[in-house]
Scaffold this motif. Structure first.
Motif, PDB file in Angstrom:
ATOM      1  N   UNK A  53       0.742  -1.260   0.010  1.00 24.26           N
ATOM      2  CA  UNK A  53       0.068  -0.025   0.055  1.00 24.26           C
ATOM      3  C   UNK A  53       0.851   1.336   0.084  1.00 24.26           C
ATOM      4  N   UNK A  54       1.890   1.262   0.734  1.00 21.21           N
ATOM      5  CA  UNK A  54       2.815   2.242   0.871  1.00 21.21           C
ATOM      6  C   UNK A  54       3.494   2.743  -0.407  1.00 21.21           C
ATOM      7  N   UNK A  55       3.787   1.842  -1.266  1.00 23.29           N
ATOM      8  CA  UNK A  55       4.508   1.884  -2.669  1.00 23.29           C
ATOM      9  C   UNK A  55       3.381   2.199  -3.550  1.00 23.29           C
ATOM     10  N   UNK A  56       2.122   2.214  -3.180  1.00 21.31           N
ATOM     11  CA  UNK A  56       1.151   2.642  -4.472  1.00 21.31           C
ATOM     12  C   UNK A  56       1.073   3.713  -5.262  1.00 21.31           C
ATOM     13  N   UNK A  57       1.289   3.415  -6.521  1.00 16.49           N
ATOM     14  CA  UNK A  57       1.202   4.725  -7.376  1.00 16.49           C
ATOM     15  C   UNK A  57      -0.094   4.758  -8.335  1.00 16.49           C
ATOM     16  N   UNK A  58       0.137   5.758  -9.190  1.00 18.82           N
ATOM     17  CA  UNK A  58      -1.006   5.877 -10.162  1.00 18.82           C
ATOM     18  C   UNK A  58      -0.836   4.688 -11.126  1.00 18.82           C
ATOM     19  N   UNK A  59      -1.818   4.479 -11.989  1.00 16.28           N
ATOM     20  CA  UNK A  59      -1.979   3.177 -13.056  1.00 16.28           C
ATOM     21  C   UNK A  59      -2.967   3.853 -14.157  1.00 16.28           C
ATOM     22  N   UNK A  60      -2.787   2.972 -15.170  1.00 22.27           N
ATOM     23  CA  UNK A  60      -3.817   3.392 -16.496  1.00 22.27           C
ATOM     24  C   UNK A  60      -4.125   2.243 -16.961  1.00 22.27           C
ATOM     25  N   UNK A  61      -5.454   2.070 -17.432  1.00 19.39           N
ATOM     26  CA  UNK A  61      -5.938   0.899 -18.288  1.00 19.39           C
ATOM     27  C   UNK A  61      -6.440  -0.111 -16.995  1.00 19.39           C
ATOM     28  N   UNK A  62      -7.057  -1.398 -17.766  1.00 21.52           N
ATOM     29  CA  UNK A  62      -7.788  -2.443 -16.994  1.00 21.52           C
ATOM     30  C   UNK A  62      -6.815  -3.628 -17.245  1.00 21.52           C
ATOM     31  N   UNK A  63      -6.915  -4.297 -15.891  1.00 21.22           N
ATOM     32  CA  UNK A  63      -6.252  -5.724 -16.017  1.00 21.22           C
ATOM     33  C   UNK A  63      -7.214  -6.637 -15.646  1.00 21.22           C
TER      34      UNK A  63
ATOM     35  N   UNK B 154      -6.566  -9.433 -12.835  1.00 18.42           N
ATOM     36  CA  UNK B 154      -6.696  -8.825 -11.635  1.00 18.42           C
ATOM     37  C   UNK B 154      -7.978  -8.538 -11.172  1.00 18.42           C
ATOM     38  N   UNK B 155      -8.903  -7.990 -11.887  1.00 19.54           N
ATOM     39  CA  UNK B 155     -10.210  -7.561 -11.826  1.00 19.54           C
ATOM     40  C   UNK B 155     -10.758  -8.981 -11.351  1.00 19.54           C
ATOM     41  N   UNK B 156     -10.918  -9.881 -12.320  1.00 15.13           N
ATOM     42  CA  UNK B 156     -11.555 -11.179 -11.895  1.00 15.13           C
ATOM     43  C   UNK B 156     -11.042 -11.778 -10.522  1.00 15.13           C
ATOM     44  N   UNK B 157      -9.657 -11.932 -10.234  1.00 17.41           N
ATOM     45  CA  UNK B 157      -9.244 -12.103  -8.904  1.00 17.41           C
ATOM     46  C   UNK B 157      -9.682 -11.311  -7.733  1.00 17.41           C
ATOM     47  N   UNK B 158      -9.863 -10.108  -8.142  1.00 17.35           N
ATOM     48  CA  UNK B 158     -10.272  -8.961  -6.816  1.00 17.35           C
ATOM     49  C   UNK B 158     -11.466  -9.405  -6.746  1.00 17.35           C
TER      50      UNK B 158
ATOM     51  N   UNK C 230      -6.884 -13.778   0.994  1.00 18.15           N
ATOM     52  CA  UNK C 230      -6.310 -12.376   1.317  1.00 18.15           C
ATOM     53  C   UNK C 230      -4.830 -12.670   0.839  1.00 18.15           C
ATOM     54  N   UNK C 231      -4.088 -13.801   1.236  1.00 24.51           N
ATOM     55  CA  UNK C 231      -2.855 -14.100   0.919  1.00 24.51           C
ATOM     56  C   UNK C 231      -2.678 -14.011  -0.761  1.00 24.51           C
ATOM     57  N   UNK C 232      -3.600 -14.789  -1.338  1.00 22.63           N
ATOM     58  CA  UNK C 232      -3.722 -14.877  -2.904  1.00 22.63           C
ATOM     59  C   UNK C 232      -3.803 -13.596  -3.547  1.00 22.63           C
ATOM     60  N   UNK C 233      -4.662 -12.986  -2.940  1.00 26.82           N
ATOM     61  CA  UNK C 233      -4.944 -11.548  -3.420  1.00 26.82           C
ATOM     62  C   UNK C 233      -3.820 -10.701  -3.545  1.00 26.82           C
ATOM     63  N   UNK C 234      -3.051 -10.554  -2.358  1.00 28.67           N
ATOM     64  CA  UNK C 234      -1.714  -9.885  -2.295  1.00 28.67           C
ATOM     65  C   UNK C 234      -0.875 -10.338  -3.196  1.00 28.67           C
ATOM     66  N   UNK C 235      -0.520 -11.634  -3.455  1.00 30.46           N
ATOM     67  CA  UNK C 235       0.288 -11.911  -4.230  1.00 30.46           C
ATOM     68  C   UNK C 235      -0.106 -11.577  -5.694  1.00 30.46           C
ATOM     69  N   UNK C 236      -1.334 -11.464  -6.031  1.00 26.73           N
ATOM     70  CA  UNK C 236      -1.773 -11.213  -7.441  1.00 26.73           C
ATOM     71  C   UNK C 236      -1.465  -9.742  -7.581  1.00 26.73           C
ATOM     72  N   UNK C 237      -1.838  -8.708  -6.567  1.00 24.85           N
ATOM     73  CA  UNK C 237      -1.539  -7.328  -6.793  1.00 24.85           C
ATOM     74  C   UNK C 237      -0.055  -7.062  -6.783  1.00 24.85           C
ATOM     75  N   UNK C 238       0.799  -7.842  -6.046  1.00 27.29           N
ATOM     76  CA  UNK C 238       2.330  -7.463  -6.195  1.00 27.29           C
ATOM     77  C   UNK C 238       2.850  -8.113  -7.465  1.00 27.29           C
ATOM     78  N   UNK C 239       2.124  -9.113  -8.295  1.00 30.53           N
ATOM     79  CA  UNK C 239       2.595  -9.586  -9.637  1.00 30.53           C
ATOM     80  C   UNK C 239       2.199  -8.576 -10.748  1.00 30.53           C
ATOM     81  N   UNK C 240       0.940  -7.889 -10.507  1.00 30.90           N
ATOM     82  CA  UNK C 240       0.277  -7.114 -11.529  1.00 30.90           C
ATOM     83  C   UNK C 240       0.956  -5.829 -11.879  1.00 30.90           C
TER      84      UNK C 240
ATOM     85  N   UNK D 218      -5.325  -2.132 -10.569  1.00 29.51           N
ATOM     86  CA  UNK D 218      -4.439  -2.459  -9.320  1.00 29.51           C
ATOM     87  C   UNK D 218      -4.586  -1.232  -8.187  1.00 29.51           C
ATOM     88  N   UNK D 219      -4.984  -0.167  -8.555  1.00 30.16           N
ATOM     89  CA  UNK D 219      -5.434   1.030  -7.717  1.00 30.16           C
ATOM     90  C   UNK D 219      -6.319   0.578  -7.028  1.00 30.16           C
ATOM     91  N   UNK D 220      -7.530  -0.136  -7.631  1.00 34.71           N
ATOM     92  CA  UNK D 220      -8.789  -0.414  -7.142  1.00 34.71           C
ATOM     93  C   UNK D 220      -8.531  -1.567  -6.341  1.00 34.71           C
TER      94      UNK D 220
END
Length: 840
Positions: free
Chosen positions: A675-685, A688-692, A715-725, A731-733
């Motif tokens: 979360x601390x390293x979160x930055x802006x993004x653009x476009x859809x994934x 990741x959306x389905x996983x979320x 939540x472990x699985x979602x964390x890994x998916x966000x890290x890799x995305x 990803x911001x969502x």
């Protein structure tokens, strides 16, 4: 240039957000809210001085559910209080020279601070302690209401009496026939005791279990067995006239096994049975035996395990199925007046107590039930046969099933007039008198002219005097110079207060109602209480599965019966969590050691090797407890909460481990870095959306089902998916959503993350994320591809894909081509969305 992510600092963040919640009164329940109401409650603790990890696990589970319910739009009541009366405080008074109240309130302060340190979402405005007159005064009013409603009475009853401590002991406080604290041999005595008529509700309490579909089956079965409805035969034994005096003609027996009456070899009565007492008047030897029997406690377990002893009265009774058959009549130490009629017929082949008795006194052991007719002559060994089978060696009953034989004997008894079919209950009326100081004073005044008189309600509460001494054993209220001396409210004559106090189970039988409504002038406001009741989710240890839950169910029904409330069942949902366990350790002298006294297999203070014992439930007696305070100080509240939820299904025991808490700490830091390293993004994934969105739906389902470990895994699985995305709007969502999803479990880092993402307000007040139904639908399926019936590959295809497209993809597989080895397929069978079978 990107900055280095910081580390989450729980020592700062925990205090910051706990202060914010308190100042905002975030978790204060509103009786008048229009939101749907949700009542979440954990069994309140006894204030022993410190909370332990078992408490932490229990309250973390309830806390997750309470926070989740708030986020899903509910008005949540999640209160906390203290089950504060009882013997431990009196023991502390005797051992340490402090007043029980002083000891209790100091412990409450200590434990309250510990609970707050873990960040539980509790409504502290409703805090109560059962030892405070504001609480027990209302309990006295309810007791008087039940008294006036005919549900309270006083009678003489056999009790376990400790002659050294001079107090009645509960069955659980009698250990190997001795008082648990004094070690004195317990006596069976008769005392005048106050009782609540729980047996009036036996049928309803039993029937009500059927509606509790959100209770564990094992708990309902335990309650059912404790209530103990059984159908049997009540019949009369006639004493041979030539053997008996004028007053000793007959006595009644109740049995649930009339099918075994042809196996009888003796009859027996309790030491307190009127016939035994009458015979002992002219028989010194029998009188001495009765005294020995009375020196035994009334605990069922103790009676079961004690040596079976008897006294042959010399009398004979006539067997009701055969007037020419007589049985010897004994007084037996394992027959109690409190159960049935205080008399039995002994069938040694099919009852273990009867068998032990028969072997000791050389009485016949005749089998009358056998698994098959061929086993009718099979002798009975050291264990009575209590299994299924057919009736044997029983004249006109031979060959019948057990149930048919019961029915036939009952029908014959009723036709011949010597017995009747009867339903009886194992449940006994609830004896609530306790001969001790630290409890709710029973609000009754005893007058020589008027008898027992209720204290007028405008004189409540009857407050415990503080100037008491524990220098000598017994109840200080009995010897207080002034407290018990009052005038009768009816006639004004000198009278005395009841000096017994109420069983502490009474305190916990209605506290959940007082949490829901707390007016000063009455125990509760019915309309407000009924907005919250019944408790939607109750959480606590299975050790309370019988008495506490049964008494609470009874008390609620009793209040309904007298028109005080419209609720019968107090708890809609019940969950019994597993224990927190830890290894046990002993030093070379066999003394228990705590985990902080041990390192690398040795005792830290001496360097001597230690013995590692079994992993057991954390308990102070075995010193295998882990103090949450030190762990929270080191790792923060969230790491402790996450560990309590993550490593084991909540209904199973959870072994404490340093590796487990360190793993939880690493996840907290991992989520913070993300979360601390979160930055802006653009476009859809879309992946990741389905996983979320599947995680949003899945975590909600898991929390509702109290499957917290499954929610953690998602939540472990979602964390890994966000890290890799890669960076994207999705990803911001996902980062914002995972903070909200984690908030019920690890609320401090979630609040910190919510602020770091620039969101306004508290995440505790944020709504639960909404899953997009369209993203929950699988648009791909995995299909097995077989060659001549053997699995060779799997392929992913669009759901509902055309047969030709599926066939083409299957044939294009390299693994399939290798399996065909150049052969031309004879046939290709496609089962849509499931299977392709290529016949070579």
């Amino acid at each position: 240039m990107s900055r280095e992510p910081s580390r989450f600092n729980p020592q700062v963040a925990d205090a910051r957000w706990q202060k914010a919640w308190a100042e905002a009164e975030t978790f204060k329940a509103d009786d008048h809210s229009a939101k749907p109401k949700s009542y979440v409650l954990e069994m309140f603790p006894y204030p022993s001085g410190k909370i332990h990890m078992g408490h932490v696990r229990n309250y973390t589970m309830g806390d997750v559910l309470a926070r989740y319910r708030r986020m899903t739009g509910h008005e949540v009541l999640h209160p906390m209080g203290w089950d504060a009366f009882g013997m431990p405080a009196e023991n502390a008074a005797m051992e340490r020279g402090v007043h029980p109240g002083q000891w209790t309130y100091a412990n409450i302060d200590s434990m309250k601070a510990q609970l707050k340190r873990i960040g539980f979402a509790l409504d502290w405005s409703r805090e109560l302690a059962t030892c405070h007159p504001d609480y027990y005064g209302h309990e006295q009013a309810l007791f008087l209401d039940l008294y006036e409603g005919g549900l309270v009475y006083r009678k003489e009853s056999a009790v376990n009496w400790d002659p050294v401590d001079m107090t009645v002991l509960a069955n659980e406080q009698v250990i190997d026939g001795r008082g648990w604290r004094s070690g004195a041999l317990v006596e069976r005595r008769k005392l005048s005791q106050w009782f609540l008529k729980i047996t009036d509700f036996a049928e309803d309490l039993l029937a009500g279990l059927q509606s509790l579909d959100q209770w564990p089956d094992k708990v309902k079965l335990m309650q059912e067995n404790w209530i103990g409805k059984s159908k049997g035969l009540r019949f009369t034994f006639t004493i041979l006239p030539s053997e008996a005096g004028e007053d000793l003609k007959s006595f009644d027996v109740y049995t649930t096994r009339p099918d075994t009456m042809y196996g009888a070899s003796f009859a027996a009565i309790a030491a307190d049975h009127p016939i035994a007492v009458a015979l002992a008047k002219d028989n010194a030897e029998l009188a001495a035996f009765l005294d020995e029997c009375r020196a035994t406690g009334t605990a069922a377990a103790e009676v079961e395990t004690a040596e079976k002893r008897g006294y042959d009265t010399g009398l004979k009774v006539i067997h009701p199925l055969d007037p020419d058959w007589t049985l010897p009549l004994y007084v037996a130490n394992f027959v109690l007046m409190e159960y049935g009629t205080g008399a039995i017929f002994g069938c040694p082949a099919h009852d273990q107590r009867d068998l032990d008795f028969a072997r000791k006194y050389g009485l016949p052991v005749d089998r009358v039930v056998a698994p098959t007719p061929e086993q009718a002559a099979e002798p009975v060994g050291d264990e009575a046969y209590t299994g299924p089978g057919l009736i044997v060696n029983s004249r006109d009953l031979d060959g019948l099933s057990i149930e048919d034989a019961k029915a036939k004997v009952i029908a014959r008894a009723e036709a011949e007039g010597w017995g009747t079919g009867t339903t009886v209950w194992r449940l006994r009326d609830w004896g609530v008198s306790r001969q001790r100081y630290w409890g709710t004073p029973i609000p009754i005044i005893h007058c020589e002219a008027c008898g027992p008189v209720g204290v007028p309600k405008d004189q409540l509460p009857v407050v415990l005097p503080e100037d008491v001494s524990f220098d000598v054993p017994g109840n200080p209220l009995d010897r207080h110079p002034t407290w018990k001396h009052v005038d009768c409210p009816k006639c004004g004559s000198p009278a005395r207060r009841e000096t017994d106090t109420l069983d502490t189970f009474v305190d916990s039988s209605w506290y959940f109602i007082r949490f829901a409504s707390q007016p000063k002038d009455q125990p509760f406001d019915r309309a407000i209480a009924e907005q919250w009741l019944p408790v939607g989710q109750y959480i606590g240890g299975v050790e309370h599965a019988i008495l506490h839950l049964l008494y609470a169910r009874f008390w609620t029904r009793a209040l309904q019966h007298i028109g005080k409330i419209g609720v019968a069942e107090p708890f809609t949902g019940l969950f019994t969590q597993g224990m927190v366990t830890h290894e046990t350790y002993k030093d070379v002298g066999g003394n228990w050691l705590s985990p902080d006294e041990v390192r690398d297999g040795r005792q830290i203070s001496t360097g001597a090797p230690i013995t590692v014992g079994r992993v057991e439930k954390m308990s102070k007696s075995k010193k295998n407890t882990v103090d949450p305070t030190g762990i929270v100080d080191q790792y923060g509240a969230d790491a402790v909460r996450w560990f309590m939820l993550s490593d084991s299904p909540p209904e199973r025991d959870l072994p404490w481990s340093e590796a487990g808490i360190e793993g939880a700490w690493r996840f907290v830091q991992r989520l913070w870095r993300l979360v601390d390293a979160a930055g802006p993004g653009d476009g859809e994934d879309m992946d990741l959306a389905r996983k979320l969105h599947r995680t949003i739906a899945g975590v909600a389902e898991d929390i509702e089902a109290l499957s917290f470990n499954k929610a953690v895994a998602k939540l472990y699985e979602l964390t890994s998916a966000i890290e890799k995305a890669k960076p994207s709007d999705t990803r911001v969502e996902a980062l914002e959503a995972i903070v909200r999803l984690a908030a019920p479990m690890i609320p401090h880092v979630a609040e910190e993350g919510w602020a770091r993402l620039g969101r306004h307000g508290l995440v505790a007040d944020a709504p639960w994320p909404v899953a997009d139904p369209a993203l929950l639908i699988d648009d791909q399926v995995t299909i097995a591809v077989q060659v001549s019936g053997k699995l060779r590959d799997t392929i992913a295809v669009a759901k509902g894909a055309a047969r030709g497209d599926v066939e083409a993809l299957a044939l294009a597989s390299e693994k399939v081509q290798r399996a065909l080895d150049g052969a031309t397929p004879k046939k290709v069978i496609v089962v849509p969305d499931r299977l392709v079978n290529i016949v070579a």
